[in-house]
Design a protein around this motif. Structure first.
Motif, PDB file in Angstrom:
ATOM      1  N   MET A   1       0.842  -1.195   0.000  1.00 38.60           N
ATOM      2  CA  MET A   1       0.000   0.000   0.000  1.00 38.60           C
ATOM      3  C   MET A   1       0.874   1.240   0.000  1.00 38.60           C
ATOM      4  SD  MET A   1      -2.969   1.453   0.037  1.00 38.60           S
ATOM      5  CE  MET A   1      -4.121   0.133   0.427  1.00 38.60           C
ATOM      6  N   ALA A   2       0.603   2.168  -0.896  1.00 35.87           N
ATOM      7  CA  ALA A   2       1.376   3.405  -0.964  1.00 35.87           C
ATOM      8  C   ALA A   2       1.190   4.206   0.328  1.00 35.87           C
ATOM      9  CB  ALA A   2       0.931   4.234  -2.165  1.00 35.87           C
ATOM     10  N   THR A   3       2.228   4.947   0.696  1.00 39.26           N
ATOM     11  CA  THR A   3       2.196   5.784   1.889  1.00 39.26           C
ATOM     12  C   THR A   3       1.900   7.229   1.480  1.00 39.26           C
ATOM     13  OG1 THR A   3       4.549   6.256   1.732  1.00 39.26           O
ATOM     14  CG2 THR A   3       3.900   4.289   2.985  1.00 39.26           C
ATOM     15  N   ASP A   4       2.009   8.128   2.432  1.00 34.70           N
ATOM     16  CA  ASP A   4       1.833   9.551   2.133  1.00 34.70           C
ATOM     17  C   ASP A   4       3.162  10.170   1.693  1.00 34.70           C
ATOM     18  OD1 ASP A   4      -0.867   9.573   2.617  1.00 34.70           O
ATOM     19  OD2 ASP A   4      -0.659  10.099   4.725  1.00 34.70           O
ATOM     20  N   PHE A   5       3.806   9.536   0.736  1.00 31.75           N
ATOM     21  CA  PHE A   5       5.082  10.048   0.239  1.00 31.75           C
ATOM     22  C   PHE A   5       4.881  11.427  -0.378  1.00 31.75           C
ATOM     23  CE2 PHE A   5       3.097   7.630  -3.171  1.00 31.75           C
ATOM     24  CZ  PHE A   5       3.254   8.435  -4.289  1.00 31.75           C
ATOM     25  N   LYS A   6       5.895  12.261  -0.287  1.00 29.76           N
ATOM     26  CA  LYS A   6       5.842  13.615  -0.835  1.00 29.76           C
ATOM     27  C   LYS A   6       6.779  13.796  -2.022  1.00 29.76           C
ATOM     28  CE  LYS A   6       2.967  15.022   2.338  1.00 29.76           C
ATOM     29  NZ  LYS A   6       1.549  15.314   2.004  1.00 29.76           N
ATOM     30  N   SER A   7       7.665  12.837  -2.222  1.00 33.92           N
ATOM     31  CA  SER A   7       8.587  12.881  -3.356  1.00 33.92           C
ATOM     32  C   SER A   7       8.942  11.457  -3.738  1.00 33.92           C
ATOM     33  CB  SER A   7       9.852  13.678  -3.002  1.00 33.92           C
ATOM     34  OG  SER A   7      10.544  13.052  -1.940  1.00 33.92           O
ATOM     35  N   ILE A   8       9.592  11.319  -4.872  1.00 31.56           N
ATOM     36  CA  ILE A   8       9.934  10.002  -5.414  1.00 31.56           C
ATOM     37  C   ILE A   8      11.443   9.805  -5.336  1.00 31.56           C
ATOM     38  CG2 ILE A   8       9.871   8.580  -7.506  1.00 31.56           C
ATOM     39  CD1 ILE A   8       7.293  10.159  -8.230  1.00 31.56           C
ATOM     40  N   PRO A   9      11.898   8.696  -4.744  1.00 32.90           N
ATOM     41  CA  PRO A   9      13.337   8.527  -4.530  1.00 32.90           C
ATOM     42  C   PRO A   9      14.117   8.267  -5.822  1.00 32.90           C
ATOM     43  CG  PRO A   9      12.166   6.529  -3.901  1.00 32.90           C
ATOM     44  CD  PRO A   9      11.111   7.567  -4.203  1.00 32.90           C
ATOM     45  N   ILE A  10      15.391   8.649  -5.791  1.00 33.47           N
ATOM     46  CA  ILE A  10      16.319   8.381  -6.891  1.00 33.47           C
ATOM     47  C   ILE A  10      17.281   7.289  -6.427  1.00 33.47           C
ATOM     48  CG2 ILE A  10      18.092   9.331  -8.412  1.00 33.47           C
ATOM     49  CD1 ILE A  10      16.841  12.093  -7.982  1.00 33.47           C
ATOM     50  N   ILE A  11      17.378   6.224  -7.213  1.00 31.24           N
ATOM     51  CA  ILE A  11      18.210   5.078  -6.841  1.00 31.24           C
ATOM     52  C   ILE A  11      19.304   4.877  -7.884  1.00 31.24           C
ATOM     53  CG2 ILE A  11      18.247   2.603  -6.317  1.00 31.24           C
ATOM     54  CD1 ILE A  11      15.272   2.816  -5.608  1.00 31.24           C
ATOM     55  N   ASP A  12      20.534   4.827  -7.440  1.00 29.94           N
ATOM     56  CA  ASP A  12      21.668   4.514  -8.315  1.00 29.94           C
ATOM     57  C   ASP A  12      21.790   3.000  -8.379  1.00 29.94           C
ATOM     58  OD1 ASP A  12      24.054   4.101  -9.627  1.00 29.94           O
ATOM     59  OD2 ASP A  12      25.198   5.557  -8.456  1.00 29.94           O
ATOM     60  N   ILE A  13      21.423   2.427  -9.526  1.00 26.66           N
ATOM     61  CA  ILE A  13      21.413   0.963  -9.644  1.00 26.66           C
ATOM     62  C   ILE A  13      22.723   0.417 -10.212  1.00 26.66           C
ATOM     63  CG2 ILE A  13      18.905   0.817  -9.811  1.00 26.66           C
ATOM     64  CD1 ILE A  13      19.283   0.427 -12.863  1.00 26.66           C
ATOM     65  N   GLY A  14      23.729   1.284 -10.353  1.00 29.16           N
ATOM     66  CA  GLY A  14      25.016   0.842 -10.881  1.00 29.16           C
ATOM     67  C   GLY A  14      25.577  -0.390 -10.179  1.00 29.16           C
ATOM     68  N   PRO A  15      25.597  -0.414  -8.830  1.00 28.59           N
ATOM     69  CA  PRO A  15      26.130  -1.605  -8.137  1.00 28.59           C
ATOM     70  C   PRO A  15      25.361  -2.883  -8.455  1.00 28.59           C
ATOM     71  CG  PRO A  15      26.028   0.279  -6.647  1.00 28.59           C
ATOM     72  CD  PRO A  15      25.301   0.688  -7.887  1.00 28.59           C
ATOM     73  N   LEU A  16      24.047  -2.774  -8.654  1.00 31.80           N
ATOM     74  CA  LEU A  16      23.249  -3.950  -9.023  1.00 31.80           C
ATOM     75  C   LEU A  16      23.636  -4.448 -10.411  1.00 31.80           C
ATOM     76  CD1 LEU A  16      20.786  -5.897  -8.687  1.00 31.80           C
ATOM     77  CD2 LEU A  16      19.369  -4.065  -9.630  1.00 31.80           C
ATOM     78  N   LEU A  17      23.746  -3.531 -11.367  1.00 35.27           N
ATOM     79  CA  LEU A  17      24.071  -3.919 -12.737  1.00 35.27           C
ATOM     80  C   LEU A  17      25.466  -4.519 -12.836  1.00 35.27           C
ATOM     81  CD1 LEU A  17      22.549  -1.001 -14.851  1.00 35.27           C
ATOM     82  CD2 LEU A  17      21.473  -3.100 -14.023  1.00 35.27           C
ATOM     83  N   ALA A  18      26.385  -4.061 -11.985  1.00 28.68           N
ATOM     84  CA  ALA A  18      27.760  -4.581 -12.010  1.00 28.68           C
ATOM     85  C   ALA A  18      27.814  -6.047 -11.614  1.00 28.68           C
ATOM     86  CB  ALA A  18      28.647  -3.752 -11.085  1.00 28.68           C
ATOM     87  N   LYS A  19      26.815  -6.511 -10.862  1.00 26.03           N
ATOM     88  CA  LYS A  19      26.810  -7.896 -10.360  1.00 26.03           C
ATOM     89  C   LYS A  19      25.624  -8.703 -10.887  1.00 26.03           C
ATOM     90  CE  LYS A  19      30.321  -7.641  -7.397  1.00 26.03           C
ATOM     91  NZ  LYS A  19      31.480  -8.574  -7.403  1.00 26.03           N
ATOM     92  N   CYS A  20      24.897  -8.161 -11.877  1.00 29.40           N
ATOM     93  CA  CYS A  20      23.604  -8.748 -12.250  1.00 29.40           C
ATOM     94  C   CYS A  20      23.711 -10.156 -12.824  1.00 29.40           C
ATOM     95  CB  CYS A  20      22.863  -7.832 -13.212  1.00 29.40           C
ATOM     96  SG  CYS A  20      23.709  -7.569 -14.780  1.00 29.40           S
ATOM     97  N   ASP A  21      24.891 -10.566 -13.291  1.00 28.81           N
ATOM     98  CA  ASP A  21      25.046 -11.919 -13.828  1.00 28.81           C
ATOM     99  C   ASP A  21      25.655 -12.891 -12.818  1.00 28.81           C
ATOM    100  OD1 ASP A  21      23.955 -11.282 -16.337  1.00 28.81           O
ATOM    101  OD2 ASP A  21      25.873 -10.469 -17.019  1.00 28.81           O
ATOM    102  N   ASP A  22      25.839 -12.442 -11.599  1.00 27.03           N
ATOM    103  CA  ASP A  22      26.421 -13.273 -10.545  1.00 27.03           C
ATOM    104  C   ASP A  22      25.299 -13.892  -9.718  1.00 27.03           C
ATOM    105  OD1 ASP A  22      27.703 -14.407  -8.397  1.00 27.03           O
ATOM    106  OD2 ASP A  22      28.875 -12.619  -7.868  1.00 27.03           O
ATOM    107  N   PRO A  23      25.155 -15.220  -9.711  1.00 27.94           N
ATOM    108  CA  PRO A  23      24.081 -15.854  -8.934  1.00 27.94           C
ATOM    109  C   PRO A  23      24.122 -15.484  -7.452  1.00 27.94           C
ATOM    110  CG  PRO A  23      25.122 -17.442 -10.402  1.00 27.94           C
ATOM    111  CD  PRO A  23      25.967 -16.209 -10.442  1.00 27.94           C
TER     112      PRO A  23
END
Length: 330
Positions: A1-23
């Motif tokens: 359920m969505a909360t009373d958020f007032k802004s939308i977060p910015i996420i740097d997904i670089g670390p995820l992509l660097a390891k995305c092929d590693d089980p």
């Protein structure tokens, strides 16, 4: 359920992509931090921006620029790729032909879908069978858009690996029978700017796209850098702006992921109102399950939500076809 958020977060997904092929990616501290942010964003807002996604900003701009050039063409030229039911609902639609909850939307668009061969999914897939209609002008349109779809498909698959980890699953939970042959949708959308009413100085704001949720797993929105028009509704019913952040995608959760997560993650209502006098372009890419996948809450998500199954089984293709067949007028 969505909360009373007032802004939308910015996420740097670089670390995820660097390891995305590693089980064993989930054991990496950088990945774990991204996963934590994804989990929080999906729970609280159902929306987030991603940076560090690896798709060059030059391509993001080229896609929007070429889309804008198409919409600048005369109507008779654009109508050469007019959408019809016979085209598998692919092609161009004029302003007002897209309908949200019975109200015409003030935008024009080209709709593209993953191409389905005749008989591929039997009666289920028949309404969506066909090839995408690409304009001859601007030149290189088809080549650029197909490259863009390929890049967005790969990126979405990798973000979904992070979301799978956030739900407590294997990073590959949304592959194989669920989304190993992921269906996709792309909408190239143009929103006219506001205009004066009856020659007065009072601008008339039309709804560019009415309040709705998306249908699949994950949406990537590539929007103009200088116009704020996308709005997201929080739990209290307030409309929170999602202003452009150059070089990022705005991402949001779709209906199928809401079902898989048993409501842990929200497919949040959003709308578009272009209050600028400038024409706005947006390219939305939708990453879905396999077309014929039967979607129901994951066991681990039921355990995390008191064991009760909150949603009934839904076949993605049926959900899409029902929406498509009621969303357009000709």
């Amino acid at each position: 359920m969505a909360t009373d958020f007032k802004s939308i977060p910015i996420i740097d997904i670089g670390p995820l992509l660097a390891k995305c092929d590693d089980p064993k990616m989930g054991q990496d501290s950088g990945v774990a931090q991204v996963v934590k942010q994804l989990d929080q964003a999906c729970k609280e807002a159902g929306f987030f921006y991603v940076k560090g996604h690896g798709i060059p900003e030059t391509i993001l701009k080229q896609v929007k620029n070429l889309t804008r050039k198409f919409f600048e063409l005369p109507y008779e030229e654009k109508l050469k790729i007019k959408m019809t039911a016979d085209s598998g609902y692919r092609g161009y639609q004029r302003i007002g032909e897209n309908i949200t909850k019975g109200v015409p939307d003030m935008h024009e668009a080209i709709d593209c879908y993953k191409e389905l061969k005749p008989g591929m999914y039997g009666d289920l897939g028949k309404p969506m069978e066909g090839c995408n209609q690409w304009p001859i002008q601007p030149t290189n349109f088809k080549m650029l858009m197909e490259e863009y779809v390929s890049l967005c498909t790969e990126l979405s698959r990798n973000i979904m690996r992070g979301i799978a980890l956030a739900l407590g699953c294997s990073p590959y939970e949304f592959e194989g029978e669920r989304a190993g042959n992921a269906f996709w949708v792309m909408r190239l959308i143009g929103y006219p700017g506001v205009h004066s009413t009856n020659g007065s100085d009072i601008p008339k704001e039309d709804i560019g796209c009415g309040a709705h949720t998306d249908y699949g797993l994950l949406t990537l929105v590539n929007q103009d850098d200088d116009i704020t028009a996308l709005q997201v509704r929080n739990h209290s019913g307030e409309w929170i702006s999602a202003p452009p952040v150059p070089g990022t995608f705005v991402c949001n959760i779709g209906d199928m992921l809401k079902i898989y997560s048993n409501g842990l993650y929200e497919s949040t209502l959003h709308q578009v109102i272009n209050s600028s006098p400038k024409y706005r372009v947006c390219v939305a890419y939708f990453y879905e399950t396999n077309f014929d996948t039967a979607v129901e809450p994951l066991d681990i998500c039921k355990e995390r939500t008191s064991g009760a199954k909150k949603f009934e089984r839904a076949v993605y293709g049926e959900h899409l076809v029902k929406k498509v067949q009621t969303n357009f007028v000709y």
